[in-house]
Structure formats: structure tokens, C-alpha cells
Design a protein around this motif. Structure first.
Motif, PDB file in Angstrom:
ATOM      1  N   UNK A  19       0.817  -1.499  -0.445  1.00  0.00           N
ATOM      2  CA  UNK A  19       0.174  -0.079  -0.286  1.00  0.00           C
ATOM      3  C   UNK A  19       1.101   0.628   0.237  1.00  0.00           C
ATOM      4  N   UNK A  20       1.918   1.048   1.034  1.00  0.00           N
ATOM      5  CA  UNK A  20       2.855   1.981   1.114  1.00  0.00           C
ATOM      6  C   UNK A  20       3.509   2.755  -0.836  1.00  0.00           C
ATOM      7  N   UNK A  21       4.571   1.600  -1.046  1.00  0.00           N
ATOM      8  CA  UNK A  21       4.921   1.974  -2.226  1.00  0.00           C
ATOM      9  C   UNK A  21       4.124   2.255  -3.606  1.00  0.00           C
ATOM     10  N   UNK A  22       2.897   1.349  -3.312  1.00  0.00           N
ATOM     11  CA  UNK A  22       1.901   1.804  -4.317  1.00  0.00           C
ATOM     12  C   UNK A  22       1.616   2.535  -4.334  1.00  0.00           C
ATOM     13  N   UNK A  23       1.694   3.370  -3.294  1.00  0.00           N
ATOM     14  CA  UNK A  23       0.472   4.776  -3.611  1.00  0.00           C
ATOM     15  C   UNK A  23       1.468   5.835  -3.087  1.00  0.00           C
ATOM     16  N   UNK A  24       3.108   5.347  -3.759  1.00  0.00           N
ATOM     17  CA  UNK A  24       3.912   6.966  -3.706  1.00  0.00           C
ATOM     18  C   UNK A  24       3.905   6.604  -5.487  1.00  0.00           C
ATOM     19  N   UNK A  25       4.160   5.055  -5.240  1.00  0.00           N
ATOM     20  CA  UNK A  25       4.394   4.843  -7.702  1.00  0.00           C
ATOM     21  C   UNK A  25       3.534   5.613  -7.760  1.00  0.00           C
ATOM     22  N   UNK A  26       1.396   5.819  -7.285  1.00  0.00           N
ATOM     23  CA  UNK A  26       0.999   6.060  -8.299  1.00  0.00           C
ATOM     24  C   UNK A  26       0.866   7.920  -8.091  1.00  0.00           C
ATOM     25  N   UNK A  27       1.086   8.179  -7.042  1.00  0.00           N
ATOM     26  CA  UNK A  27       2.389   9.305  -7.047  1.00  0.00           C
ATOM     27  C   UNK A  27       2.909   9.613  -7.638  1.00  0.00           C
ATOM     28  N   UNK A  28       3.793   9.585  -7.984  1.00  0.00           N
ATOM     29  CA  UNK A  28       4.576  10.003  -8.302  1.00  0.00           C
ATOM     30  C   UNK A  28       4.946  10.128 -10.454  1.00  0.00           C
ATOM     31  N   UNK A  29       3.533   9.065 -10.901  1.00  0.00           N
ATOM     32  CA  UNK A  29       3.443   8.703 -11.930  1.00  0.00           C
ATOM     33  C   UNK A  29       1.905   9.518 -12.199  1.00  0.00           C
ATOM     34  N   UNK A  30       1.214  10.912 -11.286  1.00  0.00           N
ATOM     35  CA  UNK A  30       0.533  11.358 -11.356  1.00  0.00           C
ATOM     36  C   UNK A  30       1.099  13.023 -11.493  1.00  0.00           C
ATOM     37  N   UNK A  31       2.597  12.570 -10.815  1.00  0.00           N
ATOM     38  CA  UNK A  31       3.116  13.905 -10.433  1.00  0.00           C
ATOM     39  C   UNK A  31       3.814  14.974 -12.313  1.00  0.00           C
ATOM     40  N   UNK A  32       4.080  13.332 -12.141  1.00  0.00           N
ATOM     41  CA  UNK A  32       5.145  13.491 -14.154  1.00  0.00           C
ATOM     42  C   UNK A  32       3.975  13.286 -15.044  1.00  0.00           C
ATOM     43  N   UNK A  33       2.936  13.174 -14.988  1.00  0.00           N
ATOM     44  CA  UNK A  33       1.834  13.013 -16.380  1.00  0.00           C
ATOM     45  C   UNK A  33       1.601  14.592 -15.961  1.00  0.00           C
ATOM     46  N   UNK A  34       1.234  15.256 -14.909  1.00  0.00           N
ATOM     47  CA  UNK A  34       0.636  16.137 -14.669  1.00  0.00           C
ATOM     48  C   UNK A  34       1.907  16.924 -15.792  1.00  0.00           C
ATOM     49  N   UNK A  35       3.834  16.536 -15.241  1.00  0.00           N
ATOM     50  CA  UNK A  35       4.430  18.177 -15.450  1.00  0.00           C
ATOM     51  C   UNK A  35       4.278  17.730 -16.854  1.00  0.00           C
ATOM     52  N   UNK A  36       4.096  16.448 -17.750  1.00  0.00           N
ATOM     53  CA  UNK A  36       4.503  16.407 -19.265  1.00  0.00           C
ATOM     54  C   UNK A  36       2.949  17.198 -20.065  1.00  0.00           C
ATOM     55  N   UNK A  37       1.709  16.810 -18.974  1.00  0.00           N
ATOM     56  CA  UNK A  37       0.942  18.023 -19.613  1.00  0.00           C
ATOM     57  C   UNK A  37       0.637  19.052 -20.311  1.00  0.00           C
ATOM     58  N   UNK A  38       1.857  20.263 -18.423  1.00  0.00           N
ATOM     59  CA  UNK A  38       1.685  21.375 -18.925  1.00  0.00           C
ATOM     60  C   UNK A  38       2.780  21.482 -19.400  1.00  0.00           C
ATOM     61  N   UNK A  39       3.653  20.939 -20.139  1.00  0.00           N
ATOM     62  CA  UNK A  39       4.764  20.554 -21.586  1.00  0.00           C
ATOM     63  C   UNK A  39       4.233  20.927 -22.860  1.00  0.00           C
ATOM     64  N   UNK A  40       3.408  19.879 -22.926  1.00  0.00           N
ATOM     65  CA  UNK A  40       2.649  19.922 -23.971  1.00  0.00           C
ATOM     66  C   UNK A  40       1.672  21.086 -24.181  1.00  0.00           C
ATOM     67  N   UNK A  41       1.095  21.210 -23.170  1.00  0.00           N
ATOM     68  CA  UNK A  41      -0.144  23.284 -23.898  1.00  0.00           C
ATOM     69  C   UNK A  41       0.871  24.313 -23.412  1.00  0.00           C
ATOM     70  N   UNK A  42       2.212  24.404 -22.583  1.00  0.00           N
ATOM     71  CA  UNK A  42       2.250  25.395 -23.367  1.00  0.00           C
ATOM     72  C   UNK A  42       3.212  25.310 -24.764  1.00  0.00           C
ATOM     73  N   UNK A  43       3.021  23.980 -25.057  1.00  0.00           N
ATOM     74  CA  UNK A  43       3.869  23.678 -27.045  1.00  0.00           C
ATOM     75  C   UNK A  43       2.254  24.096 -27.740  1.00  0.00           C
ATOM     76  N   UNK A  44       1.059  23.600 -27.376  1.00  0.00           N
ATOM     77  CA  UNK A  44      -0.032  24.023 -28.063  1.00  0.00           C
ATOM     78  C   UNK A  44      -0.011  22.350 -28.377  1.00  0.00           C
ATOM     79  N   UNK A  45       0.242  21.126 -27.933  1.00  0.00           N
ATOM     80  CA  UNK A  45      -0.223  19.452 -28.070  1.00  0.00           C
ATOM     81  C   UNK A  45      -0.927  19.683 -27.722  1.00  0.00           C
ATOM     82  N   UNK A  46      -1.873  18.477 -27.779  1.00  0.00           N
ATOM     83  CA  UNK A  46      -3.110  17.654 -27.312  1.00  0.00           C
ATOM     84  C   UNK A  46      -2.348  17.043 -25.586  1.00  0.00           C
ATOM     85  N   UNK A  47      -3.178  16.706 -24.889  1.00  0.00           N
ATOM     86  CA  UNK A  47      -2.620  15.976 -23.877  1.00  0.00           C
ATOM     87  C   UNK A  47      -2.072  15.218 -23.488  1.00  0.00           C
ATOM     88  N   UNK A  48      -0.834  14.114 -22.973  1.00  0.00           N
ATOM     89  CA  UNK A  48       0.095  13.699 -23.076  1.00  0.00           C
ATOM     90  C   UNK A  48      -0.297  12.325 -21.933  1.00  0.00           C
TER      91      UNK A  48
END
Length: 164
Positions: free
Chosen positions: A103-132
Motif C-alpha cells: 500500500x505504501x509503495x503503491x501510493x508513492x508510485x501512483x503519486x509519482x506517475x500522476x506528478x510526472x503526467x501533470x508535468x508532461x501535460x503542462x509542457x504539452x499545453x505550453x507548446x500547443x499540443x494535445x494531452x500527453x
């Protein structure tokens, strides 16, 4: 190497305090894997051994040793308005410990993936691309070795998470 990973986390947008907390959780998971239990004489209950691993796990998770021990060696049952505590057998306590680790490892893993995806999405939006987003794939699948290292544990967990 480890420093490159920490630097990458900051680059992706993790706050320093969050990185520290995630590292603390990973270390807690590693120590928790070394915790042990001793069965009672009658085999109907057990105790969490007072080992360095157990004390460090409790401290890293921000709980007392007694609280960690109680959560891994007893089951709380609510029967009407009465609260009962049932001692767990050693195998049940080991499974409780494994569930906590997952549970602890899973929650940490899910949080990291969510945070990385948010970063990718912000980067894509700033370059006029669709969701990544990212996905993780290990083409070798679930593997079991005589001795699994931390990286293999991460890969195996990721595979299990992706299969669900």
C-alpha cells in the motif's frame, strides 16, 4: 545514479520536501521488508520483534513502534457499538506487513506517475499540443530471482499495477 534521479524529480516539478518524503517512504518500505514476528507459545497470536528494522520503519512512517505493532498483530472488529481486538496468527501478521508495504509503495508510485503526467501535460499545453501522458512497460514481464533487488521489485510492482 541517485543524484541524477533527485535532480530529475526537481526538474519535473517535485518540491524538495516532497522528494524527501518520497525517499523516506521508500526507505520505510525497505526496512519494513526486514521486520519479523515471533509467535506466542500457543500459536494463536504473535508479536512484532523489537528490531532495528521495526523501530526505523515506525519512525519513518511517523508512528510509534507500539502503534505499528498493534496495527500488524491485531484485527479491530466493530460489533454493534462494541470494539473488539482479535490477535493475529504469525502468518496473518506477515500478510498484514506485506499489505502495508504494498500500500505504501503503491501510493508513492501512483503519486509519482500522476506528478510526472501533470508535468508532461503542462509542457504539452505550453507548446500547443494535445494531452500527453506516460505509461510504463517492462517487456520481460514478472520475474522472480533467488534474490530480487530493489529495481526488480519496482518493475514487478509496476507490472502488477498495470495488469489491474
Amino acid at each position: 545514479n541517485h543524484q541524477e534521479m533527485l535532480d530529475s524529480m526537481i526538474t519535473v516539478g517535485f518540491e524538495q520536501e516532497t522528494v524527501q518524503s518520497l525517499m523516506q517512504l521508500v526507505v520505510a518500505v525497505l526496512f519494513a521488508g526486514n521486520m519479523s514476528f515471533t509467535p506466542s507459545r500457543d500459536g494463536e497470536s504473535c508479536t512484532l520483534d523489537e528490531t532495528d528494522a521495526a523501530f526505523k520503519t515506525a519512525a519513518l512512517l511517523g508512528v510509534t513502534f507500539e502503534g505499528l505493532s498493534a496495527s500488524l498483530t491485531t484485527r479491530v472488529i466493530l460489533a454493534g457499538s462494541e470494539i473488539l481486538q482479535k490477535p493475529l496468527h504469525i502468518d496473518e501478521s506477515r500478510k498484514s506487513s506485506e499489505a502495508l508495504i504494498k500500500a505504501v509503495y503503491g501510493a508513492a508510485f501512483d503519486y509519482i506517475v500522476e506528478k510526472v503526467n501533470q508535468s508532461i501535460e503542462r509542457g504539452a499545453q505550453s507548446h500547443g499540443q494535445s494531452e500527453s501522458s506516460i505509461g510504463v512497460l517492462d517487456i520481460f514481464g514478472f520475474e522472480t530471482f533467488d534474490v530480487n533487488n530493489f529495481e526488480q521489485m519496482c518493475i514487478n510492482y509496476t507490472n502488477e499495477a498495470l495488469q489491474q
